[in-house]
Design a protein around this motif. Structure first.
Motif, PDB file in Angstrom:
ATOM      1  N   ASP A  79       0.808  -1.214   0.000  1.00  0.00           N
ATOM      2  CA  ASP A  79       0.000   0.000   0.000  1.00  0.00           C
ATOM      3  C   ASP A  79       0.843   1.268   0.000  1.00  0.00           C
ATOM      4  N   SER A  90      -5.049   8.393   6.225  1.00  0.00           N
ATOM      5  CA  SER A  90      -6.382   8.777   6.677  1.00  0.00           C
ATOM      6  C   SER A  90      -7.267   7.561   6.849  1.00  0.00           C
ATOM      7  N   THR A  91      -7.045   6.531   6.013  1.00  0.00           N
ATOM      8  CA  THR A  91      -7.869   5.316   6.129  1.00  0.00           C
ATOM      9  C   THR A  91      -7.653   4.638   7.461  1.00  0.00           C
ATOM     10  N   ALA A  92      -6.404   4.526   7.896  1.00  0.00           N
ATOM     11  CA  ALA A  92      -6.117   3.883   9.176  1.00  0.00           C
ATOM     12  C   ALA A  92      -6.725   4.676  10.319  1.00  0.00           C
ATOM     13  N   GLU A  94      -9.351   6.670  10.179  1.00  0.00           N
ATOM     14  CA  GLU A  94     -10.808   6.518  10.135  1.00  0.00           C
ATOM     15  C   GLU A  94     -11.234   5.157  10.670  1.00  0.00           C
ATOM     16  N   ASP A  95     -10.475   4.087  10.323  1.00  0.00           N
ATOM     17  CA  ASP A  95     -10.814   2.764  10.827  1.00  0.00           C
ATOM     18  C   ASP A  95     -10.715   2.712  12.340  1.00  0.00           C
ATOM     19  N   ALA A  96      -9.660   3.316  12.897  1.00  0.00           N
ATOM     20  CA  ALA A  96      -9.492   3.318  14.350  1.00  0.00           C
ATOM     21  C   ALA A  96     -10.624   4.076  15.029  1.00  0.00           C
ATOM     22  N   GLU A  97     -11.008   5.213  14.460  1.00  0.00           N
ATOM     23  CA  GLU A  97     -12.110   5.991  15.042  1.00  0.00           C
ATOM     24  C   GLU A  97     -13.421   5.228  14.959  1.00  0.00           C
ATOM     25  N   ALA A  98     -13.658   4.534  13.825  1.00  0.00           N
ATOM     26  CA  ALA A  98     -14.897   3.763  13.684  1.00  0.00           C
ATOM     27  C   ALA A  98     -14.938   2.620  14.683  1.00  0.00           C
ATOM     28  N   GLU A  99     -13.800   1.945  14.871  1.00  0.00           N
ATOM     29  CA  GLU A  99     -13.755   0.847  15.835  1.00  0.00           C
ATOM     30  C   GLU A  99     -13.991   1.346  17.250  1.00  0.00           C
ATOM     31  N   GLU A 100     -13.400   2.486  17.585  1.00  0.00           N
ATOM     32  CA  GLU A 100     -13.601   3.059  18.913  1.00  0.00           C
ATOM     33  C   GLU A 100     -15.059   3.443  19.127  1.00  0.00           C
TER      34      GLU A 100
END
Length: 261
Positions: A79, A90-92, A94-100
């Motif tokens: 990647d 930014s993807t990582a 966003e994924d961390a924020e969504a999981e939280e």
């Protein structure tokens, strides 16, 4: 006429060939007919040496650049992020924020209540709630009725050989209704096991007494058959009015609970 100038020696050395180098018997200066000696030819070996060194230097620079590009490429992930570098895309993030956010939502939601009848904290209700218990190829639908909290006199009248309740204890009775659906038949008192569980967690098995309409007197049930019998329990007086009945099927997993009311 004689020359007015005195004879002088020639500035050029005499030719070794008196007849002349050109065969005309005349003297010519060394170096050819032009009159001047030819300058010695300069060797150009150093020019080729410099050019060769430049070519080798250029090849070395190109080779070094290729090695650097290869190392940079091999040290990068698919990647485009080098292994070992912190991921700040930014993807990582966003994924961390969504999981939280999902974890916070799960923590805020209360745990679902257990299914009715599967725990003492959420027991089935007598008369209205039926418990379905699987048998060998069929299903028993079990319903308990309201409890008689003091059945001492009824037990004494049912059979003269029934023992009186010891001091501090009391007989209670509960009606049990069983409906069977399935192939062949079942014997309810063999297929069903019921005990009384007091509020303090102690359980009490069915008492060894004879009662009117004893559950053990219920015969075999075939598909669609329904029967009712009475069970008696001997419990401490302080356990009266607060407890539940545990209901289990023979050779089946799972325990159900019905409020003792």
């Amino acid at each position: 006429m004689s020359s007015p100038y005195p004879a002088q020696g020639s500035p050029y050395p005499a030719s070794a060939n008196p007849s002349g180098a050109y065969g005309d018997g005349q003297f010519h200066p060394v170096g050819g007919p032009g009159g001047h000696p030819e300058p010695p030819r300069k060797k150009r070996t150093w020019i080729w040496f410099v050019v060769g060194c430049g070519v080798l230097l250029l090849i070395g620079i190109l080779g070094l650049g290729g090695c650097v590009a290869l190392v940079a490429s091999s040290g990068s992930s698919d990647d485009g992020v080098r292994s070992g570098d912190p991921v700040t895309t930014s993807t990582a993030v966003e994924d961390a924020e969504a999981e939280e956010a999902v974890e916070e939502e799960d923590a805020s939601e209360p745990a679902p209540a257990p299914e009715v009848g599967t725990s003492r904290d959420n027991p089935a209700q007598p008369v209205t709630d039926a418990i379905a218990i699987e048998t060998n190829g069929g299903t028993m639908s079990v319903t308990l009725g309201n409890v008689t909290w003091d059945a001492n006199s009824a037990i004494a009248e049912a059979n003269m050989f029934n023992e009186e309740a010891p001091e501090g204890q009391v007989y209670i009775t509960v009606p049990v209704t069983v409906q069977y659906t399935g192939p062949e038949s079942i014997t309810p008192w063999i297929e069903l096991y019921i005990s009384y569980v007091a509020e303090d967690g102690r359980s009490y098995d069915e008492a060894s007494v004879v009662v009117e309409g004893d559950f053990m007197d219920v015969g075999d049930l075939y598909d669609g058959g329904t029967a009712e019998g009475t069970m008696a329990f001997l419990i401490p007086e302080e356990a009266v009015g607060s407890g539940a009945f545990s209901v289990e099927g023979f050779l089946t997993s799972g325990t159900y609970f019905v409020a003792a009311v």
